[in-house]
Write a protein that holds these residues in place. Structure first.
Motif, short mmCIF file in Angstrom:
data_model
loop_
_atom_site.label_atom_id
_atom_site.label_comp_id
_atom_site.label_asym_id
_atom_site.label_seq_id
_atom_site.Cartn_x
_atom_site.Cartn_y
_atom_site.Cartn_z
N ALA A 91 40.66 51.08 44.34
CA ALA A 91 40.61 49.84 43.61
C ALA A 91 41.53 49.55 42.39
O ALA A 91 42.02 50.70 41.94
CB ALA A 91 39.16 49.48 42.94
N ASP A 92 42.11 48.56 42.32
CA ASP A 92 42.99 48.34 41.19
C ASP A 92 42.03 47.82 39.98
O ASP A 92 41.57 46.67 40.04
CB ASP A 92 44.01 46.94 41.56
CG ASP A 92 44.92 47.41 42.52
OD1 ASP A 92 45.84 48.23 42.35
OD2 ASP A 92 44.73 46.72 43.88
N ASP A 93 41.80 48.65 39.13
CA ASP A 93 40.80 48.50 37.99
C ASP A 93 41.46 49.06 36.87
O ASP A 93 41.25 50.45 36.68
CB ASP A 93 39.57 49.13 38.56
CG ASP A 93 38.54 49.02 37.52
OD1 ASP A 93 38.62 48.16 36.70
OD2 ASP A 93 37.40 49.78 37.60
N ARG A 94 41.52 48.26 35.89
CA ARG A 94 42.09 48.84 34.59
C ARG A 94 41.06 49.49 33.78
O ARG A 94 41.44 50.24 32.85
CB ARG A 94 42.71 47.58 33.88
CG ARG A 94 41.57 46.68 33.25
CD ARG A 94 42.17 45.75 32.11
NE ARG A 94 41.03 44.68 31.47
CZ ARG A 94 40.57 44.97 30.56
NH1 ARG A 94 40.63 46.33 30.01
NH2 ARG A 94 39.55 44.23 30.16
N LEU A 95 39.83 49.34 34.24
CA LEU A 95 38.74 50.06 33.52
C LEU A 95 38.38 51.48 34.00
O LEU A 95 37.69 52.29 33.55
CB LEU A 95 37.41 49.36 33.53
CG LEU A 95 37.48 47.99 32.87
CD1 LEU A 95 35.99 47.21 33.08
CD2 LEU A 95 37.74 48.10 31.33
N ARG A 97 37.09 52.85 36.80
CA ARG A 97 35.69 53.16 37.31
C ARG A 97 35.87 53.92 38.40
O ARG A 97 36.59 53.74 39.41
CB ARG A 97 35.09 51.96 37.41
CG ARG A 97 34.27 51.32 36.07
CD ARG A 97 33.77 49.84 36.53
NE ARG A 97 34.83 48.98 36.89
CZ ARG A 97 34.68 47.64 36.74
NH1 ARG A 97 33.73 47.08 36.13
NH2 ARG A 97 35.83 46.61 36.85
N ARG A 126 45.84 48.50 46.08
CA ARG A 126 44.97 48.99 47.27
C ARG A 126 45.34 48.16 48.36
O ARG A 126 45.74 47.42 48.54
CB ARG A 126 43.51 48.38 46.74
CG ARG A 126 42.59 48.78 47.80
CD ARG A 126 41.15 48.77 47.48
NE ARG A 126 40.51 47.46 47.02
CZ ARG A 126 39.45 47.10 46.72
NH1 ARG A 126 38.61 47.84 46.69
NH2 ARG A 126 39.01 45.74 46.21
N SER A 149 45.86 51.31 40.49
CA SER A 149 44.74 52.03 40.81
C SER A 149 44.84 53.63 40.04
O SER A 149 46.04 53.72 39.70
CB SER A 149 44.91 52.35 42.34
OG SER A 149 46.44 52.92 42.55
N THR A 153 45.81 51.68 32.76
CA THR A 153 45.28 50.43 32.22
C THR A 153 46.31 49.17 32.52
O THR A 153 45.60 48.10 32.07
CB THR A 153 44.86 50.76 30.96
OG1 THR A 153 46.10 50.93 30.19
CG2 THR A 153 43.84 51.74 30.76
#
Length: 311
Positions: A91-95, A97, A126, A149, A153
């Motif tokens: 996933a493209d997720d700045r957090l 996870r 992604r 990904s 961040t």
């Protein structure tokens, strides 16, 4: 599966690298972090003995200037080669996870250039990886698109170069692990311009923070209060007279601030901040994004995002 930097037989001529991201340095992207040449932990030095790196960084980070580039800015093969390994689907997720040491590179492509030389391209969007292991590629072949990904961040491409498994800085290939004046031998076809100026950090606070609070991180506000001010701040190293700094921020209802400032004199370290009081009824709940952009003679030389959530 983690990406392994595979060993190969003895090397001959190294690859000659072109820019691996379809963007214009200083306009739509900039080099955010260089290879770290400082041997001691807790210290960083780029190839020119400046501070544009991170401790232990073993590559070149090319950052784009907006989240709208995710899934759009093409990542390109920096030299002809054969695809050894790929990863897609993160996933493209700045957090960050679900990110671990094993998948910190995110969606990625590993290319072999023969004679022990390899390049690795990290943090792609992604489902954007456009090549398969075993394919032979020409210079500039589409690998995928820039993303968020892995351990990042903000949207950027991390490019690393290795020779028989050992990390090599294309800006200083003959003396990796040392630094010196720019302008020496390079593996770039057209070496990107270098500036020692660095934007150390940017963030949100509820007041104009002092330099010490910015430097030690205590100024950063991860969760805001609806009735308190929102202030965007930044810390810059090696700023020059005439540099233009732009601080801006937006939230669920659109733009909330935009301020331009001129640096008046060369400074080793300079902090700047600008903010707004809470509107009547308080800030709407949701996510807020700030930006600090530093330009010189019309070219972007440094940029940082900031984030805060409002309950």
């Amino acid at each position: 599966m983690p990406f392994l930097l595979l060993a190969a037989p003895a090397f001959a001529d190294p690859p000659s690298l072109s820019l691996p991201l379809d963007c214009e340095i200083g306009t739509t992207c900039f080099i955010e972090d260089y290879f770290d040449h400082a041997p001691d932990p807790g210290v960083q030095r780029d190839f020119a003995c400046g501070f544009n790196s991170r401790d232990g960084h073993r590559g070149t980070d090319i950052a784009v200037l907006g989240f709208d580039a995710v899934g759009r800015a093409p990542v390109l093969a920096a030299a002809p080669g054969t695809v050894l390994r790929t990863r897609d689907g993160m996933a493209d997720d700045r957090l960050m996870r679900g990110v671990t040491k094993e998948n910190a590179c995110g969606n990625a492509v590993l290319l072999d250039h023969g004679d022990g030389w390899q390049t690795l391209y990290c943090h792609m969007a992604r489902d954007s990886v456009a090549v398969r292991p075993g394919e032979t590629l020409s210079r500039g072949a589409l690998l995928g698109t820039v993303g968020l990904s892995g351990q990042t961040t903000h949207p950027h491409l991390h490019l690393s170069l290795t020779r028989n498994g050992a990390a090599v800085d294309p800006f200083r290939p003959e003396a990796t692990g040392t630094c010196g004046p720019p302008g020496g031998p390079t593996l770039w076809q057209s070496p990107p311009p270098y500036t020692p100026t660095q934007m150390v950090t940017a963030g949100f606070s509820d007041r104009v923070p002092g330099l010490d609070a910015i430097a030690d991180g205590s100024a950063r506000l991860p969760i805001g209060a609806p009735d308190q001010p929102l202030v965007v701040y930044t810390l810059i190293g090696q700023a020059e007279h005439g540099d233009l700094l732009i601080l801006s921020a937006s939230g669920p209802d659109g733009a909330i601030l935009d301020r331009s400032m001129i640096v008046k004199a060369p400074q080793r370290a300079v902090s700047r901040a600008f903010g707004r009081r809470a509107p009547p009824g308080g800030w709407p709940s949701g996510d807020y994004t700030g930006e600090a952009t530093l330009t010189r003679a019309g070219k972007v030389i440094a940029h940082r995002f900031a984030h805060v959530s409002m309950p």
